[in-house]
Design an enzyme around this catalytic site. Structure first.
Site, PDB file in Angstrom:
ATOM      1  N   ASP A  11       0.864  -1.184   0.000  1.00 44.33           N
ATOM      2  CA  ASP A  11       0.000   0.000   0.000  1.00 44.33           C
ATOM      3  C   ASP A  11       0.896   1.229   0.000  1.00 44.33           C
ATOM      4  O   ASP A  11       2.060   1.173   0.408  1.00 44.33           O
ATOM      5  CB  ASP A  11      -0.916   0.013   1.215  1.00 44.33           C
ATOM      6  CG  ASP A  11      -1.900   1.182   1.183  1.00 44.33           C
ATOM      7  OD1 ASP A  11      -2.717   1.230   0.246  1.00 44.33           O
ATOM      8  OD2 ASP A  11      -1.826   2.046   2.068  1.00 44.33           O
ATOM      9  N   SER A  12       0.322   2.344  -0.422  1.00 41.96           N
ATOM     10  CA  SER A  12       1.081   3.593  -0.416  1.00 41.96           C
ATOM     11  C   SER A  12       1.360   4.074   1.001  1.00 41.96           C
ATOM     12  O   SER A  12       2.237   4.905   1.206  1.00 41.96           O
ATOM     13  CB  SER A  12       0.316   4.679  -1.187  1.00 41.96           C
ATOM     14  OG  SER A  12      -0.944   4.910  -0.575  1.00 41.96           O
ATOM     15  N   TYR A  43      -0.825   8.506  -2.732  1.00 43.65           N
ATOM     16  CA  TYR A  43      -0.724   8.336  -4.175  1.00 43.65           C
ATOM     17  C   TYR A  43      -1.888   8.987  -4.929  1.00 43.65           C
ATOM     18  O   TYR A  43      -1.828   9.152  -6.136  1.00 43.65           O
ATOM     19  CB  TYR A  43      -0.728   6.841  -4.533  1.00 43.65           C
ATOM     20  CG  TYR A  43       0.582   6.111  -4.374  1.00 43.65           C
ATOM     21  CD1 TYR A  43       1.649   6.649  -3.664  1.00 43.65           C
ATOM     22  CD2 TYR A  43       0.746   4.847  -4.934  1.00 43.65           C
ATOM     23  CE1 TYR A  43       2.833   5.950  -3.515  1.00 43.65           C
ATOM     24  CE2 TYR A  43       1.928   4.138  -4.795  1.00 43.65           C
ATOM     25  CZ  TYR A  43       2.970   4.686  -4.077  1.00 43.65           C
ATOM     26  OH  TYR A  43       4.135   3.983  -3.950  1.00 43.65           O
ATOM     27  N   GLY A  44      -2.960   9.317  -4.223  1.00 47.25           N
ATOM     28  CA  GLY A  44      -4.220   9.668  -4.854  1.00 47.25           C
ATOM     29  C   GLY A  44      -4.176  10.769  -5.894  1.00 47.25           C
ATOM     30  O   GLY A  44      -4.932  10.746  -6.864  1.00 47.25           O
ATOM     31  N   CYS A  74      -4.306  -1.341  -2.238  1.00 53.26           N
ATOM     32  CA  CYS A  74      -4.386   0.102  -2.449  1.00 53.26           C
ATOM     33  C   CYS A  74      -5.235   0.327  -3.692  1.00 53.26           C
ATOM     34  O   CYS A  74      -4.912  -0.182  -4.768  1.00 53.26           O
ATOM     35  CB  CYS A  74      -2.990   0.682  -2.656  1.00 53.26           C
ATOM     36  SG  CYS A  74      -2.919   2.422  -3.129  1.00 53.26           S
ATOM     37  N   ASN A  75      -6.333   1.047  -3.541  1.00 56.47           N
ATOM     38  CA  ASN A  75      -7.221   1.267  -4.679  1.00 56.47           C
ATOM     39  C   ASN A  75      -6.570   2.099  -5.770  1.00 56.47           C
ATOM     40  O   ASN A  75      -6.758   1.844  -6.956  1.00 56.47           O
ATOM     41  CB  ASN A  75      -8.513   1.935  -4.203  1.00 56.47           C
ATOM     42  CG  ASN A  75      -9.471   0.950  -3.571  1.00 56.47           C
ATOM     43  OD1 ASN A  75     -10.268   0.319  -4.248  1.00 56.47           O
ATOM     44  ND2 ASN A  75      -9.385   0.803  -2.261  1.00 56.47           N
ATOM     45  N   THR A  76      -5.800   3.121  -5.385  1.00 49.41           N
ATOM     46  CA  THR A  76      -5.157   3.967  -6.386  1.00 49.41           C
ATOM     47  C   THR A  76      -4.160   3.164  -7.208  1.00 49.41           C
ATOM     48  O   THR A  76      -4.118   3.264  -8.442  1.00 49.41           O
ATOM     49  CB  THR A  76      -4.469   5.168  -5.727  1.00 49.41           C
ATOM     50  OG1 THR A  76      -5.434   5.907  -4.971  1.00 49.41           O
ATOM     51  CG2 THR A  76      -3.849   6.076  -6.770  1.00 49.41           C
ATOM     52  N   GLU A 159      -4.335   9.455   7.967  1.00 45.75           N
ATOM     53  CA  GLU A 159      -2.882   9.286   8.105  1.00 45.75           C
ATOM     54  C   GLU A 159      -2.334  10.052   9.307  1.00 45.75           C
ATOM     55  O   GLU A 159      -1.352   9.643   9.924  1.00 45.75           O
ATOM     56  CB  GLU A 159      -2.177   9.754   6.825  1.00 45.75           C
ATOM     57  CG  GLU A 159      -2.426   8.889   5.612  1.00 45.75           C
ATOM     58  CD  GLU A 159      -1.375   7.816   5.418  1.00 45.75           C
ATOM     59  OE1 GLU A 159      -0.195   8.096   5.659  1.00 45.75           O
ATOM     60  OE2 GLU A 159      -1.745   6.692   5.040  1.00 45.75           O
ATOM     61  N   CYS A 193     -11.319   3.044  -0.687  1.00 44.74           N
ATOM     62  CA  CYS A 193      -9.966   3.383  -0.239  1.00 44.74           C
ATOM     63  C   CYS A 193      -9.775   2.645   1.067  1.00 44.74           C
ATOM     64  O   CYS A 193     -10.658   2.681   1.941  1.00 44.74           O
ATOM     65  CB  CYS A 193      -9.805   4.888  -0.030  1.00 44.74           C
ATOM     66  SG  CYS A 193      -8.195   5.353   0.688  1.00 44.74           S
ATOM     67  N   THR A 194      -8.650   1.978   1.215  1.00 48.39           N
ATOM     68  CA  THR A 194      -8.460   1.122   2.383  1.00 48.39           C
ATOM     69  C   THR A 194      -8.239   1.909   3.668  1.00 48.39           C
ATOM     70  O   THR A 194      -8.222   1.331   4.758  1.00 48.39           O
ATOM     71  CB  THR A 194      -7.289   0.150   2.152  1.00 48.39           C
ATOM     72  OG1 THR A 194      -6.129   0.879   1.730  1.00 48.39           O
ATOM     73  CG2 THR A 194      -7.656  -0.868   1.078  1.00 48.39           C
ATOM     74  N   HIS A 195      -8.084   3.235   3.559  1.00 47.48           N
ATOM     75  CA  HIS A 195      -8.028   4.070   4.766  1.00 47.48           C
ATOM     76  C   HIS A 195      -9.415   4.301   5.367  1.00 47.48           C
ATOM     77  O   HIS A 195      -9.553   4.527   6.569  1.00 47.48           O
ATOM     78  CB  HIS A 195      -7.449   5.455   4.435  1.00 47.48           C
ATOM     79  CG  HIS A 195      -5.983   5.480   4.175  1.00 47.48           C
ATOM     80  ND1 HIS A 195      -5.417   4.899   3.074  1.00 47.48           N
ATOM     81  CD2 HIS A 195      -4.968   6.040   4.878  1.00 47.48           C
ATOM     82  CE1 HIS A 195      -4.106   5.100   3.097  1.00 47.48           C
ATOM     83  NE2 HIS A 195      -3.812   5.774   4.179  1.00 47.48           N
TER      84      HIS A 195
END
Length: 280
Positions: A11-12, A43-44, A74-76, A159, A193-195
């Protein structure tokens, strides 16, 4: 490759740990290596080419650590880099390696979570602008109406561990109101988004009637991976089953460990990987 290798999870930043948490619960026996590219996160808002380059560097690093299978949690990265890596890189350089993402598994089951056939997608600008979910869902469920909403402030809030603070209310309410205003029939919101699962308690406060399903991706990806491994014994037989967990970050280790434990649900002890060396 010999047996005893690991499943790589990339993931980013921290978000992929919510997916890793579900995978480790579903498949606890395997060895795993997690890499968070925190030094270059998020990364978005990066271009397709930049995300592709960053993602490829990290995937190749995980390959070098002995990971025959890498999950882009990571979706992006899944939206902007996965297909190119699968089609352009793996057949030429790594024919025995596999890279999987989070978009296709989610699209395959999204139809199970909506009765009105109308859903909303919440994601980063990169994921939304790629239209990857629109494309994949239309292939599998052409009858479903899909509305999208980018939420550029949500990843920074998470974050920086400010996602449950009162100051986050404005941005959570803003994006929820914007997506729900697009169609009153929306009965499922995909957190693409995994966040975003860490924002679920806050999101629920702005979905007053409780009729909208909030769909995270961790369990979906874990179930998909389990089925994949059952269908691909040539990959499974390479994997070690010592339940080892190794964490790496391109950012500050102390900062990463402190925040990663919130996402992963237990203490995390990482090692640093530098972009300024041959390590990555």
């Amino acid at each position: 490759m010999s047996a005893g290798q690991s499943i790589g999870i990339f993931d980013s930043g921290y978000g992929g740990l919510t997916v890793f948490k579900s995978i480790a619960k579903k498949l606890p026996q395997y060895n795993y290596i997690y890499l968070g590219d925190n030094a270059r996160s998020p990364y978005g808002d990066h271009s397709f080419e930049t995300v592709y380059q960053y993602t490829l560097e990290c995937v190749e690093w995980l390959f070098a650590q002995g990971c025959p299978l890498v999950i882009l949690a990571c979706n992006t990265a899944s939206a902007k880099a996965l297909r190119s890596i699968q089609q352009r890189v793996l057949p030429v350089k790594y024919p025995n390696h596999r890279v999987l993402g989070v978009i296709r598994p989610t699209a395959e089951v999204i139809g199970n979570f909506t009765e009105s056939k109308t859903i909303g997608i919440l994601g980063t600008r990169g994921t939304i602008n790629s239209e990857s979910y629109l494309i994949e869902i239309n292939k599998l469920f052409p009858e479903i109406n899909v509305h999208q909403q980018s939420c550029p402030m949500w990843v920074p809030l998470v974050e920086n561990n400010e996602h449950l603070d009162p100051g986050a209310d404005y941005f959570v309410e803003k994006y929820i109101n914007e997506i729900m205003a697009k169609d009153e029939r929306i009965d499922c919101l995909l957190l693409a988004c995994t966040h975003y699962p860490l924002l679920i308690p806050k999101i629920r406060t702005f979905l007053a009637d409780g009729t909208v399903t909030l769909l995270g991706q961790g369990d979906i990806v874990a179930d998909s991976l389990s089925k994949y491994l059952q269908k691909h014994p040539e990959i499974t037989q390479k994997l070690g089953q010592d339940a080892k967990r190794n964490f790496y970050t391109s950012g500050d280790q102390v900062f990463f460990d402190k925040h990663a434990s919130i996402f992963f649900g237990s203490d995390v002890s990482s090692r640093h990987v530098s972009h300024n060396s041959s390590q990555l």
